[in-house]
Design an enzyme around this catalytic site. Structure first.
Site, short mmCIF file in Angstrom:
data_model
loop_
_atom_site.label_atom_id
_atom_site.label_comp_id
_atom_site.label_asym_id
_atom_site.label_seq_id
_atom_site.Cartn_x
_atom_site.Cartn_y
_atom_site.Cartn_z
N LYS A 1 35.91 3.19 -9.54
CA LYS A 1 36.29 2.38 -10.69
C LYS A 1 35.07 1.95 -11.50
O LYS A 1 35.04 2.06 -12.72
CB LYS A 1 37.06 1.12 -10.25
N ARG B 1 43.34 -8.83 -7.89
CA ARG B 1 43.39 -8.25 -6.55
C ARG B 1 44.52 -8.85 -5.71
O ARG B 1 44.69 -8.45 -4.57
CB ARG B 1 42.07 -8.53 -5.84
N ARG C 1 27.01 4.81 -0.67
CA ARG C 1 26.68 4.10 -1.92
C ARG C 1 25.34 3.40 -1.80
O ARG C 1 25.02 2.77 -0.79
CB ARG C 1 27.78 3.08 -2.25
N ARG D 1 24.68 -2.27 0.02
CA ARG D 1 25.37 -3.56 -0.04
C ARG D 1 25.79 -4.00 1.36
O ARG D 1 26.22 -3.18 2.15
CB ARG D 1 26.62 -3.44 -0.93
N ARG E 1 37.53 -4.51 4.41
CA ARG E 1 37.91 -4.43 2.99
C ARG E 1 39.11 -3.54 2.77
O ARG E 1 39.94 -3.80 1.92
CB ARG E 1 36.72 -3.94 2.17
P1 ADP Z 1 34.57 -2.78 -4.43
O1 ADP Z 1 35.12 -2.29 -5.72
O2 ADP Z 1 33.55 -1.90 -3.84
O3 ADP Z 1 35.62 -3.24 -3.46
P2 ADP Z 1 33.85 -5.25 -5.72
O4 ADP Z 1 32.50 -5.26 -6.26
O5 ADP Z 1 35.02 -5.11 -6.65
O6 ADP Z 1 33.85 -4.15 -4.61
O7 ADP Z 1 34.12 -6.58 -4.89
C1 ADP Z 1 33.22 -7.03 -3.91
C2 ADP Z 1 33.73 -8.31 -3.27
O8 ADP Z 1 33.80 -9.36 -4.25
C3 ADP Z 1 35.13 -8.25 -2.68
O9 ADP Z 1 35.14 -7.70 -1.38
C4 ADP Z 1 35.53 -9.74 -2.70
O10 ADP Z 1 34.88 -10.46 -1.66
C5 ADP Z 1 34.92 -10.21 -4.01
N1 ADP Z 1 35.87 -10.05 -5.13
C6 ADP Z 1 35.72 -9.21 -6.20
N2 ADP Z 1 36.77 -9.31 -7.03
C7 ADP Z 1 37.61 -10.22 -6.48
C8 ADP Z 1 38.89 -10.75 -6.86
N3 ADP Z 1 39.53 -10.34 -7.98
N4 ADP Z 1 39.45 -11.67 -6.04
C9 ADP Z 1 38.84 -12.10 -4.92
N5 ADP Z 1 37.65 -11.63 -4.50
C10 ADP Z 1 37.03 -10.70 -5.27
P1 ADP Z 2 34.33 1.20 -6.94
O1 ADP Z 2 33.84 0.48 -8.16
O2 ADP Z 2 35.74 1.67 -7.08
O3 ADP Z 2 34.10 0.43 -5.67
P2 ADP Z 2 32.02 3.00 -7.35
O4 ADP Z 2 32.13 3.41 -8.78
O5 ADP Z 2 31.00 2.01 -6.98
O6 ADP Z 2 33.48 2.55 -6.80
O7 ADP Z 2 31.83 4.34 -6.48
C1 ADP Z 2 31.66 4.30 -5.06
C2 ADP Z 2 30.60 5.32 -4.64
O8 ADP Z 2 31.10 6.65 -4.87
C3 ADP Z 2 29.29 5.24 -5.43
O9 ADP Z 2 28.24 5.56 -4.54
C4 ADP Z 2 29.44 6.31 -6.51
O10 ADP Z 2 28.19 6.85 -6.90
C5 ADP Z 2 30.30 7.35 -5.82
N1 ADP Z 2 31.27 7.99 -6.73
C6 ADP Z 2 31.95 7.44 -7.77
N2 ADP Z 2 32.78 8.33 -8.35
C7 ADP Z 2 32.64 9.49 -7.66
C8 ADP Z 2 33.25 10.80 -7.77
N3 ADP Z 2 34.17 11.06 -8.69
N4 ADP Z 2 32.87 11.74 -6.87
C9 ADP Z 2 31.95 11.45 -5.91
N5 ADP Z 2 31.34 10.27 -5.77
C10 ADP Z 2 31.68 9.28 -6.62
#
Ligand code: ADP
Ligand code: ADP
Length: 210
Positions: free
Chosen positions: A13, A88, A122, A155, A166
């Site tokens: 995303k 979420r 990542r 991270r 998660r």
């Molecule tokens: P990813 O897309 O890799 O799951 P995010 O960066 O979106 O990670 O979120 C990281 C952390 O931030 C989540 O695991 C949660 O602890 C917190 N977080 C992010 N967005 C929300 C939300 N909308 N509500 C509650 N906690 C959130």
């Molecule tokens: P999210 O925001 O949903 O948690 P990220 O955009 O941070 O996801 O992507 C998670 C990991 O996967 C990152 O290390 C990113 O570089 C990699 N990634 C993202 N999109 C793709 C794809 N289409 N194919 C392979 N790897 C990807």
């Protein structure tokens, strides 16, 4: 264009949102990025949420909703925005419907094996939030940010135990939003399995921007 990017952690995303936001000149609002920035700057909010983020649990709804409400009220979001990682939970979605109804929800779909592969590879440049993957999106120099040459980190919540938590949290609290938005006629699935360029193309087509 008021959009939600929904989908499990690691689906890609953030990668797509960063690009679309830049191309379309609308803000990319990632609640995760906002929380991490507050943790880095050791703000009151950052101190409150650090342990929660490290474990992979969710920050309380009230706190998160207030944060997003303030953010979408900023002038740069008047013409549209991409919400990445919000809402979420159902209460967050209900709140959003009151203060900033969206036009469309893109649901990024990826199977669990690939999610784990993406999260565990990542790497992040902490100060900018720039994201890499050791295999799928490697930096020019291993372990270093392309633009600054500074170190990349893993991270805390991309460690195996936190990843497991998660995914469980996503299934329980966030996956119900798929039906929530589907029943309101707002949801479209996006297959996140292909390479980023291809996913990006599919997103633009879906949004009528191709
Ligand atoms: P990813 O897309 O890799 O799951 P995010 O960066 O979106 O990670 O979120 C990281 C952390 O931030 C989540 O695991 C949660 O602890 C917190 N977080 C992010 N967005 C929300 C939300 N909308 N509500 C509650 N906690 C959130
Ligand atoms: P999210 O925001 O949903 O948690 P990220 O955009 O941070 O996801 O992507 C998670 C990991 O996967 C990152 O290390 C990113 O570089 C990699 N990634 C993202 N999109 C793709 C794809 N289409 N194919 C392979 N790897 C990807």
């Amino acid at each position: 264009m008021k959009l939600i990017f929904l989908g499990p952690p690691g689906a890609g995303k953030g990668t797509i949102a960063t690009r679309l936001a830049e191309d379309e000149g609308i803000p990319h609002i990632s609640t995760g990025d906002i929380f991490r920035e507050n943790i880095r700057n050791q703000t009151e909010l950052g101190k409150k949420v650090k342990a929660i983020l490290d474990s992979g649990d969710l920050v309380p709804d009230e706190l998160t909703v207030e944060l997003v409400k303030d953010r979408v009220a900023q002038p740069d979001a008047a013409g549209g925005f991409i919400l990445d990682g919000f809402p979420r939970t159902v209460p967050q979605a209900d709140a959003l419907a009151d203060f900033a109804p969206v036009d469309k929800v893109l649901n990024f779909v990826l199977d669990e094996e690939e999610i784990v592969r993406r999260l565990s590879g990542r790497r992040v440049h902490k100060p900018s939030g720039r994201t890499y993957h050791v295999l799928f999106a490697p930096p020019k120099v291993e372990g270093k940010d392309d633009e600054t040459g500074e170190d990349l980190i893993i991270r805390d919540d991309d460690q195996p135990e936190a990843i497991k938590n998660r995914l469980a949290v996503y299934e329980k609290q966030t996956a119900p939003l798929i039906e929530y938005y589907n029943s309101r006629g707002l949801l479209t699935d996006i297959d996140s399995a292909p390479a980023p360029d291809e996913v990006y193309k599919a997103v633009r087509t879906e949004l009528g921007l191709a």
